[in-house]
Design an enzyme around this catalytic site. Structure first.
Site, PDB file in Angstrom:
ATOM      1  N   ARG A  94     -27.907 -47.709  25.405  1.00  0.00           N
ATOM      2  CA  ARG A  94     -26.720 -47.713  24.544  1.00  0.00           C
ATOM      3  C   ARG A  94     -25.546 -46.923  25.115  1.00  0.00           C
ATOM      4  O   ARG A  94     -24.426 -47.426  25.180  1.00  0.00           O
ATOM      5  CB  ARG A  94     -27.055 -47.103  23.168  1.00  0.00           C
ATOM      6  CG  ARG A  94     -27.655 -48.057  22.201  1.00  0.00           C
ATOM      7  CD  ARG A  94     -28.656 -47.344  21.333  1.00  0.00           C
ATOM      8  NE  ARG A  94     -29.811 -47.009  22.157  1.00  0.00           N
ATOM      9  CZ  ARG A  94     -30.820 -47.842  22.381  1.00  0.00           C
ATOM     10  NH1 ARG A  94     -30.841 -48.997  21.802  1.00  0.00           N
ATOM     11  NH2 ARG A  94     -31.814 -47.531  23.193  1.00  0.00           N
ATOM     12  N   THR A  95     -25.801 -45.697  25.511  1.00  0.00           N
ATOM     13  CA  THR A  95     -24.673 -44.844  25.913  1.00  0.00           C
ATOM     14  C   THR A  95     -24.022 -45.412  27.173  1.00  0.00           C
ATOM     15  O   THR A  95     -22.794 -45.537  27.246  1.00  0.00           O
ATOM     16  CB  THR A  95     -25.167 -43.403  26.138  1.00  0.00           C
ATOM     17  OG1 THR A  95     -25.994 -43.028  25.039  1.00  0.00           O
ATOM     18  CG2 THR A  95     -24.012 -42.435  26.236  1.00  0.00           C
ATOM     19  N   LYS A 122     -31.279 -38.567  48.030  1.00  0.00           N
ATOM     20  CA  LYS A 122     -31.411 -37.840  49.310  1.00  0.00           C
ATOM     21  C   LYS A 122     -31.340 -36.338  49.090  1.00  0.00           C
ATOM     22  O   LYS A 122     -31.325 -35.562  50.039  1.00  0.00           O
ATOM     23  CB  LYS A 122     -30.279 -38.246  50.261  1.00  0.00           C
ATOM     24  CG  LYS A 122     -30.237 -39.722  50.572  1.00  0.00           C
ATOM     25  CD  LYS A 122     -29.007 -40.008  51.452  1.00  0.00           C
ATOM     26  CE  LYS A 122     -28.641 -41.480  51.408  1.00  0.00           C
ATOM     27  NZ  LYS A 122     -27.278 -41.708  51.869  1.00  0.00           N
ATOM     28  N   ARG A 143     -24.832 -38.218  32.339  1.00  0.00           N
ATOM     29  CA  ARG A 143     -26.071 -37.866  31.628  1.00  0.00           C
ATOM     30  C   ARG A 143     -26.999 -37.217  32.645  1.00  0.00           C
ATOM     31  O   ARG A 143     -27.189 -37.723  33.750  1.00  0.00           O
ATOM     32  CB  ARG A 143     -26.751 -39.100  31.032  1.00  0.00           C
ATOM     33  CG  ARG A 143     -28.126 -38.767  30.446  1.00  0.00           C
ATOM     34  CD  ARG A 143     -28.733 -39.888  29.659  1.00  0.00           C
ATOM     35  NE  ARG A 143     -28.070 -40.046  28.370  1.00  0.00           N
ATOM     36  CZ  ARG A 143     -28.498 -40.882  27.415  1.00  0.00           C
ATOM     37  NH1 ARG A 143     -29.585 -41.611  27.611  1.00  0.00           N
ATOM     38  NH2 ARG A 143     -27.852 -40.968  26.270  1.00  0.00           N
ATOM     39  N   HIS A 171     -25.697 -34.128  22.753  1.00  0.00           N
ATOM     40  CA  HIS A 171     -25.271 -35.517  23.012  1.00  0.00           C
ATOM     41  C   HIS A 171     -24.001 -35.701  22.173  1.00  0.00           C
ATOM     42  O   HIS A 171     -24.011 -36.324  21.116  1.00  0.00           O
ATOM     43  CB  HIS A 171     -26.381 -36.473  22.590  1.00  0.00           C
ATOM     44  CG  HIS A 171     -26.219 -37.884  23.056  1.00  0.00           C
ATOM     45  ND1 HIS A 171     -25.046 -38.383  23.599  1.00  0.00           N
ATOM     46  CD2 HIS A 171     -27.094 -38.922  23.068  1.00  0.00           C
ATOM     47  CE1 HIS A 171     -25.219 -39.653  23.921  1.00  0.00           C
ATOM     48  NE2 HIS A 171     -26.455 -40.004  23.606  1.00  0.00           N
TER      49      HIS A 171
HETATM   50  N1   CP Z   1     -28.622 -43.153  21.528  1.00  0.00           N
HETATM   51  C1   CP Z   1     -28.776 -43.072  22.855  1.00  0.00           C
HETATM   52  O1   CP Z   1     -28.401 -42.088  23.505  1.00  0.00           O
HETATM   53  O2   CP Z   1     -29.375 -44.158  23.403  1.00  0.00           O
HETATM   54  P1   CP Z   1     -29.604 -44.379  24.959  1.00  0.00           P
HETATM   55  O3   CP Z   1     -30.587 -43.339  25.415  1.00  0.00           O
HETATM   56  O4   CP Z   1     -30.123 -45.786  25.086  1.00  0.00           O
HETATM   57  O5   CP Z   1     -28.292 -44.188  25.654  1.00  0.00           O
END
Ligand code: CP
Length: 351
Positions: A94-95, A122, A143, A171
């Site tokens: 999603r993100t 590497k 991320r 998040h």
């Molecule tokens: N909600 C969320 O962070 O989903 P993903 O891990 O799929 O990005």
């Protein structure tokens, strides 16, 4: 959002991207401007200190972009000539996809970095990887599996960096879309005290940490948070719980979904038990499957309750619940597109 991290729609002193360092941070009281909002050219790595005004600017922009795309069928070109680097060193559906779609829906370009097909494999340091991306892109979405890493990365570059999650830390963009979803789904005006219940893994659930912080600021005394954690090991990190208490948040902890919690909950926010965060498979197995939202539970929730989940789910929400009008998690996921479009647009100062 942390002032020390360079992200501050709070209007408090914050690091700006170096090319713009001379600009004064706009006052949070200033009327929203389409050219220079509190988000412009800032990194965003925490929901700490995000002002109510900054949220309102963002949510209004998300509504405007949604209207242009869904109702007016417009093709947007605001981001033409801009490039967004997506650096996802942990899995994401999603993100990553919503940030990518958000940029492309505004006419911008996207670079994708994954651990296996980049020089991360590497042994390149995070700082070097991020510095490299800052040479090619106008903003970075990162991320990373380690808490605190997105803050370090933001400090290493001169362009805005947006956290897409830092291990068990935060998040923050999920919290923005979660709050936007609550405001869209709940009856207006909100109850005098909104009762938000987090069910599941509050220890490792970074979305819980970010949303609890954001609710503390946005709703102040008009929210109560219940954390329902069927196993002790999944409880909210003590230091964060205490910090939010000091900020005035009304909150309580429960081992199970007691009747009084179920009956008074306005927003049920369910999270997955995060297998990837457990050091021992036995501990994960003890925690797994200890709660499930099923049609029987739905009959006990308020008719106006909003059921949310950041997704992905494993088995904590029965698929039979999906057709219940109160199940908002797929709408929540779609809201992520518009909130992230708005965020990118405001950070890049192009909407
Ligand atoms: N909600 C969320 O962070 O989903 P993903 O891990 O799929 O990005």
């Amino acid at each position: 959002m942390s002032a020390s991290s360079g992200a501050s729609p709070s209007g408090s002193p914050a690091k700006r991207s170096k090319p713009h360092a001379q600009q004064a941070a706009p006052s949070p009281k200033a009327p929203p401007s389409s050219l220079s909002t509190p988000w412009a050219r800032h990194s965003f790595i925490s929901t700490e200190n995000v002002s109510v005004e900054a949220c309102e600017v963002l949510f209004a922009k998300a509504d405007e972009l949604r209207d242009k795309i869904e109702n007016r069928k417009q093709v947007l070109k605001n981001a033409e000539g801009k490039i967004l680097a997506l650096c996802f060193l942990e899995p994401s559906t999603r993100t990553m996809c919503s940030f990518s779609a958000a940029m492309q829906r505004m006419g911008g370009g996207v670079l994708n970095i994954t651990p296996s097909d980049s020089s991360v494999a590497k042994g390149e340091t995070l700082q070097d990887t991020i510095k490299c991306l800052s040479c090619y892109a106008d903003a970075i979405v990162l991320r990373h599996p380690v808490k605190g890493s997105t803050k370090l990365a933001a400090e290493a570059v001169d362009i805005p960096l947006i956290s897409a999650g830092d291990g068990v830390g935060e998040h923050p963009t999920q919290a923005l879309l979660d709050l936007y979803t609550i405001l869209r789904e709940q009856p207006s005006p909100l109850p005098e005290t909104l009762h938000v219940t987090f069910l599941g893994d509050a220890k490792n659930g970074r979305t819980v940490h970010s949303l609890a912080r954001l609710l503390t600021t946005y709703l102040s005394k008009r929210v109560h948070i219940s954390y329902v954690c069927p196993v002790q090991s999944l409880r909210m990190p003590r230091e964060l719980f205490d910090e939010l208490s000091r900020l005035g948040l009304s909150q309580s902890e429960h081992d199970s979904l007691d009747a009084d919690v179920v009956q008074s909950t306005d927003v049920l926010y369910v999270t997955r038990v995060q297998k990837e965060r457990f050091e021992s498979a036995d501990d994960y197995l003890k925690a797994k499957g200890t709660f499930v939202v099923n049609p029987a539970l739905m009959t006990r929730l308020k008719p106006t309750c909003t059921v949310m989940h950041p997704l992905p789910r494993v088995d904590e929400i029965d698929v039979q619940v999906d057709s219940d009008p109160r199940a908002a998690y797929f709408r929540q996921m779609k809201n992520g597109l518009y909130v992230r479009m708005a965020l990118l647009g405001l950070v890049l100062d192009i909407v």
